[in-house]
Every structure is written in C-alpha cells, then in structure tokens.
Design a protein around this motif. Structure first.
Motif, PDB file in Angstrom:
ATOM      1  N   GLU A  92       0.809  -1.221   0.000  1.00  0.00           N
ATOM      2  CA  GLU A  92       0.000   0.000   0.000  1.00  0.00           C
ATOM      3  C   GLU A  92       0.837   1.263   0.000  1.00  0.00           C
ATOM      4  O   GLU A  92       0.401   2.305  -0.443  1.00  0.00           O
ATOM      5  CB  GLU A  92      -0.893   0.030   1.248  1.00  0.00           C
ATOM      6  N   ARG A  93       2.047   1.177   0.541  1.00  0.00           N
ATOM      7  CA  ARG A  93       2.837   2.374   0.774  1.00  0.00           C
ATOM      8  C   ARG A  93       3.437   2.910  -0.527  1.00  0.00           C
ATOM      9  O   ARG A  93       4.197   2.219  -1.194  1.00  0.00           O
ATOM     10  CB  ARG A  93       3.964   2.063   1.762  1.00  0.00           C
ATOM     11  N   PRO A  94       3.106   4.156  -0.902  1.00  0.00           N
ATOM     12  CA  PRO A  94       3.693   4.727  -2.123  1.00  0.00           C
ATOM     13  C   PRO A  94       5.152   5.087  -1.895  1.00  0.00           C
ATOM     14  O   PRO A  94       5.583   5.316  -0.771  1.00  0.00           O
ATOM     15  CB  PRO A  94       2.848   5.999  -2.339  1.00  0.00           C
ATOM     16  N   ALA A  95       5.910   5.103  -2.973  1.00  0.00           N
ATOM     17  CA  ALA A  95       7.315   5.499  -2.871  1.00  0.00           C
ATOM     18  C   ALA A  95       7.393   6.960  -2.453  1.00  0.00           C
ATOM     19  O   ALA A  95       6.647   7.798  -2.959  1.00  0.00           O
ATOM     20  CB  ALA A  95       8.005   5.298  -4.215  1.00  0.00           C
ATOM     21  N   ARG A  96       8.255   7.258  -1.498  1.00  0.00           N
ATOM     22  CA  ARG A  96       8.394   8.643  -1.049  1.00  0.00           C
ATOM     23  C   ARG A  96       9.021   9.474  -2.158  1.00  0.00           C
ATOM     24  O   ARG A  96       9.974   9.065  -2.810  1.00  0.00           O
ATOM     25  CB  ARG A  96       9.245   8.706   0.217  1.00  0.00           C
ATOM     26  N   GLN A  97       8.456  10.659  -2.337  1.00  0.00           N
ATOM     27  CA  GLN A  97       8.924  11.512  -3.413  1.00  0.00           C
ATOM     28  C   GLN A  97      10.318  12.063  -3.110  1.00  0.00           C
ATOM     29  O   GLN A  97      10.644  12.363  -1.966  1.00  0.00           O
ATOM     30  CB  GLN A  97       7.953  12.679  -3.604  1.00  0.00           C
ATOM     31  N   ARG A  98      11.101  12.188  -4.148  1.00  0.00           N
ATOM     32  CA  ARG A  98      12.416  12.789  -4.009  1.00  0.00           C
ATOM     33  C   ARG A  98      12.242  14.288  -3.829  1.00  0.00           C
ATOM     34  O   ARG A  98      11.497  14.943  -4.558  1.00  0.00           O
ATOM     35  CB  ARG A  98      13.248  12.501  -5.264  1.00  0.00           C
TER      36      ARG A  98
END
Length: 319
Positions: free
Chosen positions: A15-21
């Motif tokens: 469920e966890r989206p990749a954290r944005q750079r």
C-alpha cells in the motif's frame, strides 16, 4: 482525552507509495557547526525539549548555528496524533516544575533578543497546560526583561477561553496558533482539532488584548487547492491575524501523511503577494518557512509595519 485512536498507522509495503524525491530547493545541509553543538549541549544540560528536534525541522542547522532554538514546554509526548507531526504520541509525564526557570536560563545564555515557546498538546491537564505558558512568560520577564516573547500554543480544546485569558494577561508579544491546513483536510490531517475553533482562539486573543500581535500558519503540499488557501487567508484576516506563515509540508516518516505536491518557490511567492494584498502586517511564504524560522527578524518587521500603519492613520485623521 487522548486521540490515540487517530494515530497514523503504517501502510503495508504493497500500500505504501514510494516517497517523493525532494526538489533542490528543499534540500539543506546537515548540522555540523560548533554553534549547533553548543546549542544542543545547553538544551540537554537544562533538560529542555525543542520543537526543532522533535518535529525534525529542516532549518535546525541554520538556526542552532545562530543559537536560536524554539523551546517546547510540557514535555515531549503529545496527547494528539496529527497525521503531519513527528512529535511522539502517548500519555505524557508530569509537568516539570523547573521548566520555566530553565527556559529563562537558556534564553539568557543564548543571548536571545526574541524567543519562541511552543508546546505539545496536553489534553490530560485541567487547563491544557496554559498555566505553564504563564510561568514561562513570567520567568522570562524576570530574567531576560529585554527579550521579546512569542508563544505558539495548542488549541486548548474544551478549555480555550480561560486558557487564552490567562496567557494574554501574562503579556506575550506575539501569540501564534497555527491553522495548519484548509478546513476540508482537517478530518485526515488534524483529526483532533476543529478549524473554526482554532479561528475562534485567534479572535479571542485580539478580544482580550488588541495590542498582542497574532500569527498563524499553514502547510502547503497536502492536497489543498489554491482557492482554499485564499479562503484561509480571508478567514485569518477576519480574525485580525497580523502575520501569516506558509511553508512546504515534508513527510517525517512513511506512516505520516504523504506529500501530494512540492510547491514551487514561484508559487509560494505568488501566495505571499496575495497575502500582503489582503492586509497582513507580515508575510513569510517560502518552501522552508516554519513558524519560528527567522521569527525575531520578522517580529521587528511586523512591529515596524504596525507603527507605520498607525502613523499613516494619524496623519490621515489630521488632514
């Protein structure tokens, strides 16, 4: 009453989206200076907490190098669990009776001309912690009488009117209470609070003492719409707020609310221009703006702006 039921829960890996750079305009250098280390040592010696550390402020290196620190009173455990905040949540310890004097000692040792005092939410206390704010203000007035005092308080849910009255009688120079985000996002971002209750608190400050500067801030990048931000500005001005701060929300950990957008410096500049047109005495709107970032310099500008405004009004009345 604790808001532990609203504690942000970590998502599963799926469920966890990749954290944005983070974009280049958000990045800051790690704190390594001698001034930083001296400030940290002083806070530890006096058993004081700072929001700079607890909330993982990106400006800590710059501010602590200059020996500017925002003291967080009433402990380091909050009875709320806002989806944006990195401060620990749970049942706090007893209030430290030495905290007011230690705060004043820290202000004197750092040579602060302006100090910002904030706190965790303490819904467990009969007065929400208002009396501790009063004691800190009184200790500062005794020990560092030339230091101007800015406080950043919680909403004192269910006990706001008496809490505001007590604190205003103690006479801070600036009373800050952040709205944090637009009303639509309160159920997910600030579930333990109510938008219009926070507005009412700011109105109460002015009702008790119109000479106290009021200040409030919001975070951008949580999914708010442009016209919603404009409405928040109008609501603040209706409550006679003098100073608005706007900064980029940064996700402290994967369990907290995600960043929906990294707002560009150009967009922040545009919001700042609109805020100034709406009549705020002082505006701080940049990606790295935080409530206490450059607070002393901004206070001096705000005080000068009020004096200029009063002078113009006086000259107009005589004409």
């Amino acid at each position: 009453m604790n808001d532990l039921a609203s504690t942000p829960q970590p998502a599963t890996p799926a469920e966890r989206p990749a954290r944005q750079r983070k974009p280049d305009w958000i990045r800051v250098r790690a704190p390594v200076s001698e001034g930083y280390n001296e400030t940290r040592k002083l806070m530890r010696e006096l058993n004081l907490h700072t929001v700079c550390e607890e909330a993982a402020c990106p400006n800590i290196g710059e501010c602590w190098t200059k020996k500017h620190a925002t003291v967080m009173i009433l402990g380091d455990v909050c009875t709320r669990a806002c989806a944006f905040c990195n401060v620990k949540t749970g049942m706090p310890k007893a209030v430290d009776p030495f905290e007011p004097e230690n705060t004043a000692i820290a202000a004197a040792k750092m040579g602060l001309e302006h100090i910002v005092i904030t706190s965790v939410d303490r819904d467990d206390l009969p007065d929400g912690g208002a009396s501790q704010f009063v004691k800190v203000i009184e200790a500062l007035r005794r020990n560092t009488p030339n230091t101007t005092i800015e406080i950043l308080t919680p909403d004192f849910r269910g006990k706001m009117r008496r809490a505001v009255e007590m604190i205003c009688e103690a006479g801070p120079d600036v009373y800050n209470h952040n709205l944090e985000t637009v009303p639509r996002l309160y159920p997910t971002i600030r579930p333990g609070a109510r938008y219009y209750a926070s507005l009412r608190l700011l109105e109460e400050v002015k009702a008790h003492n119109p000479l106290i500067f009021t200040k409030s801030g919001i975070m951008l990048g949580l999914g708010e719409q442009r016209l919603e931000v404009h409405q928040v500005m109008d609501d603040m001005r209706s409550a006679e707020v003098d100073f608005i701060t706007m900064g980029q929300y940064l996700q402290p950990t994967p369990k907290h609310a995600a960043v929906e957008e990294f707002v560009t410096p150009k967009a922040f500049s545009a919001y700042g221009a609109i805020a100034r047109a709406k009549g705020f005495l002082q505006v701080a709107a940049t990606p790295l703006t935080r409530s206490s970032y450059h607070a002393g310099d901004d206070f001096a500008k705000m005080r000068a702006a009020r004096e200029e405004k009063l002078a113009r009004a006086g000259a107009k009345a005589k004409a």
